[in-house]
Design a protein around this motif. Structure first.
Motif, short mmCIF file in Angstrom:
data_model
loop_
_atom_site.label_atom_id
_atom_site.label_comp_id
_atom_site.label_asym_id
_atom_site.label_seq_id
_atom_site.Cartn_x
_atom_site.Cartn_y
_atom_site.Cartn_z
N THR A 226 7.67 37.61 0.65
CA THR A 226 7.11 36.23 0.93
C THR A 226 6.81 36.12 2.15
O THR A 226 5.48 35.42 2.61
CB THR A 226 7.81 35.04 0.43
OG1 THR A 226 8.12 35.30 -0.93
CG2 THR A 226 7.30 33.70 0.49
N ALA B 23 7.08 31.48 -5.18
CA ALA B 23 7.38 32.26 -3.94
C ALA B 23 8.80 32.74 -4.32
O ALA B 23 9.65 31.93 -5.02
CB ALA B 23 7.33 31.41 -2.81
N GLY C 205 0.89 30.51 -4.76
CA GLY C 205 1.71 30.54 -3.32
C GLY C 205 0.69 30.61 -2.10
O GLY C 205 0.83 29.79 -1.18
N VAL D 53 12.67 32.35 2.82
CA VAL D 53 11.87 33.00 2.04
C VAL D 53 12.26 34.75 1.85
O VAL D 53 12.79 35.10 2.91
CB VAL D 53 10.26 33.08 2.26
CG1 VAL D 53 9.97 31.52 2.18
CG2 VAL D 53 9.97 33.89 3.53
N LEU E 127 4.46 36.19 -2.42
CA LEU E 127 3.80 34.74 -2.98
C LEU E 127 2.84 35.05 -4.10
O LEU E 127 2.21 36.22 -4.14
CB LEU E 127 2.79 34.22 -1.82
CG LEU E 127 3.62 33.65 -0.82
CD1 LEU E 127 2.45 33.32 0.53
CD2 LEU E 127 4.23 32.19 -1.10
#
Ligand SMILES: [Zn+2]
Length: 388
Positions: free
Chosen positions: A210, A171, A187, A206, A183
């Motif tokens: 992501t 990620a 992920g 993130v 991702l």
């Protein structure tokens, strides 16, 4: 006829509360809410400094007396491991933090208890104790191994932030160069597995890509446990309005981060320093690595925080903005106390929460709105994802 006495009554009718009355009302409301804070970094202090949080501490921002005073009955204690802990070292460190928190639960069962369900939370808070929720902060802490993830869940850990300041093997983070375009397939599997076992996916930290990838995969509401509004402070750790709308569609909740950098762009420089120190590469292992982490913690600025430009009203303004963009059901508190070096004026530690409630009353929010903001929304997500 408008005589002077009537005029005074008219004035009182227009502005029925003085500031002192508003603060009194805020204290009353705050003492009655089920207060949830989606993120603090106090576990680090317990492990590294051996602080006794059952007593009022002279420094830092969180301890049990101040949690009670501030009406924060359900703090999320992040078992955060810096990304310079790699592989099995990150797992070992997570267990050290888990163990440190266990000793708090064992030593003070009359004051604090681990909560692993919505029902636990209500029972423990009903007994006037702190219901501690444990989380992990950084997907690197599972060492790319689902059995480690599932074991954390069995140890009572209810959520995981997918990354910290640095990307991991599956990620991208908001504060390091993109490596995976969001991702990876692995992920996505992590998100599915978390959905399946009843662990909350946390999208604070993130990258934007992501975030959208996680929202697309997750069949359950996700949280951004400690992020604020990019419209107010344009830092990558905060949420854009489009992200706030996407989070609302997903049924999730964003916990507003009180760090100066998150609330007021004039304090944003501090975040760069924090990112630089915690993403540094450190070629150490074992006790030497722990000693390095301890030094970072003690020199990091959160034990003796400073106030910058941000104020308690900036926190209220961010909550207000999220409500306007995403709705009243999608906002909460994610103070980041004990993890931030700059605190807002008026929100210097967790005991000051009634000041935020007063600022929300001033903006016209009702007691029912404040109950949702202060914990009701997070409790709904816990119920939906973790279970009763
Ligand atoms: Zn964080």
């Amino acid at each position: 006829m408008l005589r002077p006495g009537n005029f005074l009554l008219l004035l009182l009718a227009i502005n029925p509360f003085t500031f002192a009355q508003q603060l009194d009302q805020a204290r009353r409301i705050q003492s009655g809410v089920l207060g949830i804070d989606g993120h603090n970094d106090t576990a680090q202090r317990v492990l590294i400094e051996h602080v006794d949080i059952s007593k009022r501490l002279p420094d830092g921002m969180v301890d049990i007396p101040r949690l009670q005073e501030g009406g924060v009955h359900v703090p999320f204690f992040a078992l955060w491991v810096p990304t310079y802990y790699h592989g099995s070292e990150a797992v070992r460190r997570t267990l050290d933090l888990r163990d440190a928190m266990q000793s708090v639960f064992n030593q003070h069962p009359d004051q604090i208890e681990l909560a692993t369900s919505a029902r636990d939370i209500q029972r423990i808070v009903g007994q006037k104790k702190i219901a501690a929720v444990l989380t992990i902060e950084g997907g690197h802490q599972i060492d790319d191994d689902f059995s480690v993830l599932r074991t954390y869940h069995r140890l009572g850990i209810l959520s995981m932030t997918l990354t910290h300041f640095r990307y991991n093997d599956w990620a991208d983070s908001s504060t390091s160069p993109p490596m995976h375009n969001g991702l990876t397939d692995f992920g996505r599997q992590v998100v599915r597995e978390m959905n399946a076992i009843g662990m909350i996916v946390d999208v604070s930290h993130v990258s934007d890509k992501t975030f959208y990838d996680a929202i697309a995969v997750s069949t359950k509401p996700v949280i951004a446990s400690h992020s604020s509004c990019r419209s107010m402070s344009d830092i990558p750790r905060n949420m854009t309005d489009d992200m706030l709308r996407a989070l609302a569609r997903n049924g999730g909740v964003v916990g507003v981060n009180f760090g100066g950098a998150f609330l007021n762009v004039a304090d944003a420089e501090e975040l760069k320093k924090a990112v630089a120190s915690s993403t540094a590469e450190v070629n150490l292992t074992g006790a030497a690595l722990d000693a390095y982490a301890a030094k970072e913690q003690i020199e990091g600025g959160s034990i003796h925080p400073k106030t910058g430009h941000a104020t308690v009203d900036d926190a209220a303004a961010c909550i207000d903005h999220i409500i306007k963009v995403a709705g009243i059901d999608h906002v909460g508190i994610g103070s980041d106390f004990d993890g931030i070096g700059t605190v807002p004026q008026g929100l210097e530690d967790v005991s000051k929460m009634p000041n935020l409630t007063a600022a929300l009353l001033k903006r016209g929010y009702t007691e029912a709105d404040i109950q949702k903001i202060m914990g009701g929304n997070f409790l709904r997500v816990i119920r939906e994802v973790v279970g009763q």
